[in-house]
Design a protein around this motif. Structure first.
Motif, PDB file in Angstrom:
ATOM      1  N   ASP A 148       0.844  -1.197   0.000  1.00 21.30           N
ATOM      2  CA  ASP A 148       0.000   0.000   0.000  1.00 21.30           C
ATOM      3  C   ASP A 148       0.884   1.253   0.000  1.00 21.30           C
ATOM      4  O   ASP A 148       1.571   1.534   0.981  1.00 21.30           O
ATOM      5  N   PRO A 149       0.897   2.022  -1.076  1.00 15.03           N
ATOM      6  CA  PRO A 149       1.792   3.171  -1.175  1.00 15.03           C
ATOM      7  C   PRO A 149       1.407   4.347  -0.293  1.00 15.03           C
ATOM      8  O   PRO A 149       2.174   5.293  -0.146  1.00 15.03           O
ATOM      9  N   SER A 150       0.224   4.298   0.303  1.00 17.21           N
ATOM     10  CA  SER A 150      -0.219   5.420   1.134  1.00 17.21           C
ATOM     11  C   SER A 150       0.326   5.332   2.556  1.00 17.21           C
ATOM     12  O   SER A 150       0.221   6.288   3.327  1.00 17.21           O
ATOM     13  N   LEU A 208      21.203   7.490   3.126  1.00 15.16           N
ATOM     14  CA  LEU A 208      21.949   7.064   1.943  1.00 15.16           C
ATOM     15  C   LEU A 208      21.119   6.122   1.081  1.00 15.16           C
ATOM     16  O   LEU A 208      21.172   6.181  -0.155  1.00 15.16           O
ATOM     17  N   ALA A 209      20.334   5.259   1.708  1.00 16.01           N
ATOM     18  CA  ALA A 209      19.449   4.367   0.953  1.00 16.01           C
ATOM     19  C   ALA A 209      18.462   5.168   0.130  1.00 16.01           C
ATOM     20  O   ALA A 209      18.177   4.849  -1.032  1.00 16.01           O
ATOM     21  N   ILE A 210      17.930   6.234   0.720  1.00 15.22           N
ATOM     22  CA  ILE A 210      16.995   7.113   0.010  1.00 15.22           C
ATOM     23  C   ILE A 210      17.683   7.748  -1.196  1.00 15.22           C
ATOM     24  O   ILE A 210      17.136   7.794  -2.306  1.00 15.22           O
ATOM     25  N   GLN A 211      18.898   8.233  -0.977  1.00 16.53           N
ATOM     26  CA  GLN A 211      19.644   8.892  -2.054  1.00 16.53           C
ATOM     27  C   GLN A 211      19.961   7.931  -3.188  1.00 16.53           C
ATOM     28  O   GLN A 211      19.802   8.257  -4.374  1.00 16.53           O
ATOM     29  N   LEU A 212      20.392   6.720  -2.844  1.00 17.30           N
ATOM     30  CA  LEU A 212      20.729   5.737  -3.873  1.00 17.30           C
ATOM     31  C   LEU A 212      19.485   5.258  -4.613  1.00 17.30           C
ATOM     32  O   LEU A 212      19.530   5.012  -5.822  1.00 17.30           O
ATOM     33  N   ALA A 213      18.372   5.117  -3.900  1.00 19.36           N
ATOM     34  CA  ALA A 213      17.127   4.698  -4.553  1.00 19.36           C
ATOM     35  C   ALA A 213      16.677   5.739  -5.561  1.00 19.36           C
ATOM     36  O   ALA A 213      16.229   5.413  -6.662  1.00 19.36           O
ATOM     37  N   ALA A 214      16.787   7.013  -5.191  1.00 20.31           N
ATOM     38  CA  ALA A 214      16.387   8.082  -6.098  1.00 20.31           C
ATOM     39  C   ALA A 214      17.279   8.133  -7.323  1.00 20.31           C
ATOM     40  O   ALA A 214      16.830   8.446  -8.433  1.00 20.31           O
ATOM     41  N   ALA A 215      18.563   7.786  -7.138  1.00 25.72           N
ATOM     42  CA  ALA A 215      19.509   7.833  -8.254  1.00 25.72           C
ATOM     43  C   ALA A 215      19.331   6.660  -9.215  1.00 25.72           C
ATOM     44  O   ALA A 215      19.498   6.803 -10.426  1.00 25.72           O
ATOM     45  N   ARG A 216      18.962   5.495  -8.660  1.00 17.88           N
ATOM     46  CA  ARG A 216      18.856   4.304  -9.507  1.00 17.88           C
ATOM     47  C   ARG A 216      17.635   4.331 -10.397  1.00 17.88           C
ATOM     48  O   ARG A 216      17.689   3.989 -11.567  1.00 17.88           O
ATOM     49  N   GLN A 217      16.514   4.718  -9.840  1.00 19.10           N
ATOM     50  CA  GLN A 217      15.271   4.720 -10.611  1.00 19.10           C
ATOM     51  C   GLN A 217      14.251   5.575  -9.884  1.00 19.10           C
ATOM     52  O   GLN A 217      14.335   5.735  -8.671  1.00 19.10           O
ATOM     53  N   PRO A 218      13.261   6.137 -10.604  1.00 21.81           N
ATOM     54  CA  PRO A 218      12.211   6.899  -9.926  1.00 21.81           C
ATOM     55  C   PRO A 218      11.475   5.990  -8.955  1.00 21.81           C
ATOM     56  O   PRO A 218      11.130   4.863  -9.285  1.00 21.81           O
ATOM     57  N   ALA A 219      11.269   6.473  -7.751  1.00 20.05           N
ATOM     58  CA  ALA A 219      10.515   5.695  -6.774  1.00 20.05           C
ATOM     59  C   ALA A 219       9.049   5.663  -7.179  1.00 20.05           C
ATOM     60  O   ALA A 219       8.624   6.379  -8.086  1.00 20.05           O
ATOM     61  N   ARG A 220       8.283   4.831  -6.500  1.00 18.59           N
ATOM     62  CA  ARG A 220       6.870   4.697  -6.853  1.00 18.59           C
ATOM     63  C   ARG A 220       6.161   6.049  -6.756  1.00 18.59           C
ATOM     64  O   ARG A 220       6.452   6.860  -5.900  1.00 18.59           O
ATOM     65  N   ARG A 221       5.256   6.296  -7.666  1.00 21.66           N
ATOM     66  CA  ARG A 221       4.504   7.554  -7.670  1.00 21.66           C
ATOM     67  C   ARG A 221       3.295   7.429  -6.749  1.00 21.66           C
ATOM     68  O   ARG A 221       2.590   6.426  -6.759  1.00 21.66           O
ATOM     69  N   LEU A 222       3.127   8.456  -5.953  1.00 24.40           N
ATOM     70  CA  LEU A 222       1.982   8.480  -5.055  1.00 24.40           C
ATOM     71  C   LEU A 222       0.962   9.495  -5.536  1.00 24.40           C
ATOM     72  O   LEU A 222       1.305  10.625  -5.867  1.00 24.40           O
ATOM     73  N   ASP A 223      -0.278   9.089  -5.583  1.00 26.44           N
ATOM     74  CA  ASP A 223      -1.317  10.043  -5.925  1.00 26.44           C
ATOM     75  C   ASP A 223      -1.699  10.871  -4.713  1.00 26.44           C
ATOM     76  O   ASP A 223      -2.221  11.984  -4.827  1.00 26.44           O
ATOM     77  N   ALA A 224      -1.455  10.288  -3.535  1.00 24.48           N
ATOM     78  CA  ALA A 224      -1.741  11.027  -2.303  1.00 24.48           C
ATOM     79  C   ALA A 224      -0.744  10.600  -1.239  1.00 24.48           C
ATOM     80  O   ALA A 224      -0.304   9.458  -1.224  1.00 24.48           O
ATOM     81  N   VAL A 225      -0.388  11.486  -0.383  1.00 22.11           N
ATOM     82  CA  VAL A 225       0.513  11.161   0.715  1.00 22.11           C
ATOM     83  C   VAL A 225      -0.207  11.424   2.010  1.00 22.11           C
ATOM     84  O   VAL A 225      -1.055  12.306   2.100  1.00 22.11           O
ATOM     85  N   PRO A 226       0.117  10.651   3.056  1.00 23.27           N
ATOM     86  CA  PRO A 226      -0.601  10.829   4.318  1.00 23.27           C
ATOM     87  C   PRO A 226      -0.185  12.127   4.989  1.00 23.27           C
ATOM     88  O   PRO A 226       0.871  12.656   4.726  1.00 23.27           O
TER      89      PRO A 226
END
Length: 352
Positions: free
Chosen positions: A71-73, A334-352
């Motif tokens: 669940d991306p939300s 660093l995990a966040i930074q590397l994830a963003a560099a490798r590929q676009p993270a999942r797109r969220l239509d809404a964030v909590p």
């Protein structure tokens, strides 16, 4: 918007993992609620909740059911891999602790491979407990390579501008020379260069540490640096890599600290670990105890992104509420930074 999702394992439940994971989640919660990233904590709920209750640490990660893992939300949640399990005794190495640690790692890898999470960040484990539980690996690096079927992974330690990758890690010192091969050197340099690029570095100057004192001193102290390392460096330069060496081990890390290089390739475990940990561990001059731990362990060459704390389970202080979450927060960042560099993270239509 894009938001990377990071799985964070609590490590061996008998160590400091549960408390540093909880503290890190608490520190990062405002940013999670702001939609910057999401954290899925994975471990033993029974031990995690008991440890936090004993220490008076707020539990900010609500439980999540298996059917909602993707669940991306959901910005912050706890995934229990030990449902119905009893609390693991704190402060000592046990087969039960090793089993929970392994199950959490295996689950995080599964979720990363199927795309449910964008990266994993692992808490500290006990190699002894892992083996007590029947999982005969010498550490995280080897375990992750097996779970992901990676052919040739590489350990990289990072503390500020101190970035050190390794030709060999958990092997006997007497076995190191024969493992220093042209193929392995090329592999480590290539992955190190890719990591530096992912971190956004324009210049990617890599030094290769010498295996022998004084890089062999013209053959007086061994010929590996002359016969193996030097020709490989020439080949790497010809291929376009900005690489230098072999640089004597007693000066190469000073030059790295002075920012003459962007990374160093170390030949063996202690050659690379000692300088990074010496700078990363903050020690109280009066008591002789360390009051902060900084530094991140990254496994390169996997089909997934994995970072980790740069310290162990610290059984001696587990459950006392004095462990530092600094290294874990750095590893998550660093995990966040590397994830963003490798590929676009999942797109969220809404964030909590």
């Amino acid at each position: 918007m894009f938001r990377p999702r990071i799985a964070v394992t609590t490590g061996d439940p008998a160590g400091v993992g549960p408390e540093i994971v909880a503290r890190a989640a608490g520190v990062l919660r405002p940013r999670i609620e702001n939609g910057e990233f999401a954290l899925l904590l994975i471990g033993s709920a029974a031990t995690h909740k008991a440890v936090l209750a004993d220490l008076g640490i707020e539990d900010v990660s609500p439980a999540i059911t298996k059917d909602r893992l993707a669940d991306p939300s959901i910005g912050l949640a706890f995934h229990d891999v030990d449902q119905g399990g009893a609390r693991v005794p704190v402060g000592r190495s046990t087969a039960e602790g090793g089993r929970v640690a392994y199950d959490a790692i295996a689950e995080s890898v599964r979720l990363a491979l199927d795309g449910t999470v964008d990266a994993i960040c692992t808490g500290p484990i006990s190699k002894e407990a892992l083996n007590f539980a029947g999982h005969h690996y010498s550490g995280h690096t080897e375990l992750l390579a097996d779970l992901t079927k990676a052919r040739d992974s590489v350990m990289l330690l990072a503390h500020g501008n101190m970035r050190v990758s390794h030709i060999t890690t958990h092997v006997a010192l007497e076995d190191v020379p024969r493992r220093v091969t042209p193929e392995r050197i090329r592999r480590v340099v290539t992955l190190t260069d890719e990591a530096l690029k992912a971190l956004g570095l324009g210049r990617r100057k890599i030094a290769i540490a010498a295996l022998n004192p004084h890089a062999g001193e013209g053959g007086l102290f061994g010929r590996q640096d002359i016969d193996v390392v030097e020709p490989t460096i020439r080949e790497l330069k010809a291929s376009g890599f900005d690489v230098e060496g072999p640089v004597p081990g007693d000066t190469v890390f000073v030059k790295l600290h002075a920012k003459q290089y962007d990374a160093v390739v170390a030949m063996y475990h202690d050659q690379g670990h000692i300088p990074v940990k010496l700078l990363g561990f903050s020690v109280d001059a009066e008591t002789g105890k360390w009051n902060a731990l900084s530094g991140v362990n990254v496994t390169l060459g996997l089909p997934i992104i994995r970072t980790s704390v740069d310290h162990g389970t610290a059984f001696d202080i587990a459950g006392k509420g004095i462990a530092s979450e600094t290294s874990l927060i750095e590893a998550i960042e660093l995990a966040i930074q590397l994830a963003a560099a490798r590929q676009p993270a999942r797109r969220l239509d809404a964030v909590p």
